[in-house]
Design an enzyme around this catalytic site. Sequence first.
Site, mmCIF file in Angstrom:
data_model
loop_
_atom_site.group_PDB
_atom_site.id
_atom_site.type_symbol
_atom_site.label_atom_id
_atom_site.label_comp_id
_atom_site.label_asym_id
_atom_site.label_seq_id
_atom_site.Cartn_x
_atom_site.Cartn_y
_atom_site.Cartn_z
ATOM 1 N N SER A 31 48.138 -12.046 154.535
ATOM 2 C CA SER A 31 46.738 -12.361 154.765
ATOM 3 C C SER A 31 46.803 -13.093 156.157
ATOM 4 C CB SER A 31 46.181 -13.557 153.964
ATOM 5 O OG SER A 31 47.163 -14.589 153.614
ATOM 6 N N ASN A 118 48.494 -23.525 146.731
ATOM 7 C CA ASN A 118 47.454 -23.145 146.059
ATOM 8 C C ASN A 118 46.306 -24.352 146.209
ATOM 9 O OD1 ASN A 118 48.849 -21.278 144.963
ATOM 10 N ND2 ASN A 118 49.121 -22.151 142.804
ATOM 11 N N SER A 285 15.091 3.305 175.884
ATOM 12 C CA SER A 285 15.672 4.765 175.277
ATOM 13 C C SER A 285 16.349 5.433 176.514
ATOM 14 C CB SER A 285 14.616 5.478 174.544
ATOM 15 O OG SER A 285 14.979 6.936 174.787
ATOM 16 N N ASN A 293 12.640 -0.770 172.370
ATOM 17 C CA ASN A 293 13.239 -0.653 171.164
ATOM 18 C C ASN A 293 13.370 -2.068 170.517
ATOM 19 O OD1 ASN A 293 12.813 2.073 170.975
ATOM 20 N ND2 ASN A 293 14.859 2.570 171.518
ATOM 21 N N GLU A 298 15.881 -4.772 164.302
ATOM 22 C CA GLU A 298 16.405 -3.558 163.271
ATOM 23 C C GLU A 298 17.666 -4.362 162.616
ATOM 24 O OE1 GLU A 298 15.212 -0.907 166.434
ATOM 25 O OE2 GLU A 298 15.619 0.522 164.886
ATOM 26 N N GLN A 330 42.857 -14.430 147.296
ATOM 27 C CA GLN A 330 43.337 -14.128 148.774
ATOM 28 C C GLN A 330 42.320 -13.147 149.425
ATOM 29 O OE1 GLN A 330 47.247 -13.948 150.391
ATOM 30 N NE2 GLN A 330 46.747 -11.807 150.593
ATOM 31 N N LYS A 333 38.372 -14.258 151.582
ATOM 32 C CA LYS A 333 38.147 -14.767 152.836
ATOM 33 C C LYS A 333 37.588 -13.959 153.843
ATOM 34 C CE LYS A 333 42.270 -17.491 152.339
ATOM 35 N NZ LYS A 333 42.474 -16.866 150.919
HETATM 36 N N1 ARG Z 1 47.474 -16.763 151.196
HETATM 37 C C1 ARG Z 1 47.090 -17.132 149.831
HETATM 38 C C2 ARG Z 1 45.632 -17.141 149.626
HETATM 39 O O1 ARG Z 1 45.008 -17.054 150.581
HETATM 40 C C3 ARG Z 1 47.557 -18.654 149.932
HETATM 41 C C4 ARG Z 1 48.012 -19.215 148.464
HETATM 42 C C5 ARG Z 1 48.989 -18.563 147.899
HETATM 43 N N2 ARG Z 1 49.500 -19.061 146.791
HETATM 44 C C6 ARG Z 1 50.471 -18.408 146.088
HETATM 45 N N3 ARG Z 1 50.643 -19.189 145.049
HETATM 46 N N4 ARG Z 1 51.162 -17.519 146.409
HETATM 47 O O2 ARG Z 1 45.090 -17.357 148.421
#
Ligand code: ARG
Length: 469
Positions: A31, A118, A285, A293, A298, A330, A333
Amino acid sequence: MTEQPSSTANQMWGGRFAAGPDAIMEAINASIGFDQRLYAQDIRGSRAHAAMLAAQGIISTSDAEAIGEGLLTVLSEIEKGDFPFSTALEDIHMNVESRLKELIGEPAGRLHTARSRNDQVATDFRLWVRGQCDAAIEGLGALIRAALSQAERGADWVMPGFTHLQTAQPVTWGHHMMAYVEMFGRDLSRFEDARRRMNESPLGAAALAGTSFPIDREATARALGFDRPMANSLDAVSDRDFALEFLSASAICAVHLSRLAEELVIWSSAQFRFVTLSDRFSTGSSIMPQKKNPDAAELIRAKIGRILGAAVALFVVMKGLPLAYSKDMQEDKEQVFDAADNLMLALAAMTGMLSDLTANRERLEAAAGAGFSAPAGLADWLVREAGLPFRDAHHVTGALVAMAEKQGIDLPDLSLEQMQSVHPAITADIYGVLGVHNSVASRTSYGGTAPAQVRAQIARWKQKLGEIA
Ligand code: ARG
């Protein structure tokens, strides 16, 4: 960013693994490509956590100091843009911790005591979304101010009011602008509500069950500006209501922005010419030089698509997830980042457009007079002054409208004799309610379009804004 798959096991959690992940595994799992936006929140959370661990005697003060200092170095590296983000290290949490280890060595390994990714990610993301609530509140405040000053300028400028986009009854420009002030005011209060509810700290919930270390969750909550720690560790790591609320409030706000944007598109057309957009907020334009415009309007009109899309996406991700944390989360986000970016941009663009635009007073007034937008006042007069039941009055009015229409003239241009031929109870007093100005001035009920009412609402909002800002 390092894109090479790693051949060795992950240094953060790979103790029981003999081999590194497949490149595809690494690609789906990582991520860092997007959650690097949480770096400031991650470092802030870690510094609060380390300080608390030391205060509780769980790690030494010297280790906590080394961690705190090291994290500030990481922060400045990221801010300078020379931080080596690595896909192999998955996410922002492990990227930061791994760099900290390179910088300060052994004490870095103590930072993750009594914590899990977590509760860490839940904390970081909450802090980020809370910041976006603040940004939305500020953006809406500016937009409300822009709409208020338009309302103030044209508190008594008459314009047609519409139902079904058919000319209905005359209203004032100020009244129309104040309708949006009300909508954006509700949006603002939704972000305030959501902020208040989300302002509890997940930190210290650890993986899901809490921890056996004697941590002080009140202290970390306070250090991060949260009102209190969350009361259930399972809930703390698995809740994403705060993101759903932010997205919901954003979607409703985007609906309001879209409606105003649509009106600006219609109003700025050659057929309406109710408003003139500034050059700063319109485009030309390439082949039709006469055109100006309303692109910003829009695009604002369209933003609801992706913002509501983000809300739907996260609702679907969360639906049916068992407690507590699942990696599905995950996926929260990117949706929130995209929605927030686009909402803030749309708010800023609408504020700019609204501040700059000119409402064309003469044109609004001419349109208000056309299309018989005053007959409802006439029907009310027949009820009030001639004692007709409303249904009959409505019927008589319809006959008068038809008569004027047939002759190609406006209602006030019918002679008294002509009117009396439709109903004998009509007297010359009726002309007093016929013009658009008379019509507008007569709507004095609370929240009505009479300029005195509109000015009272403007005053109320100015006072309210003074209290907010
Ligand atoms: N990158 C993870 C997320 O955005 C972080 C948490 C990961 N926790 C885990 N137990 N693998 O959720």
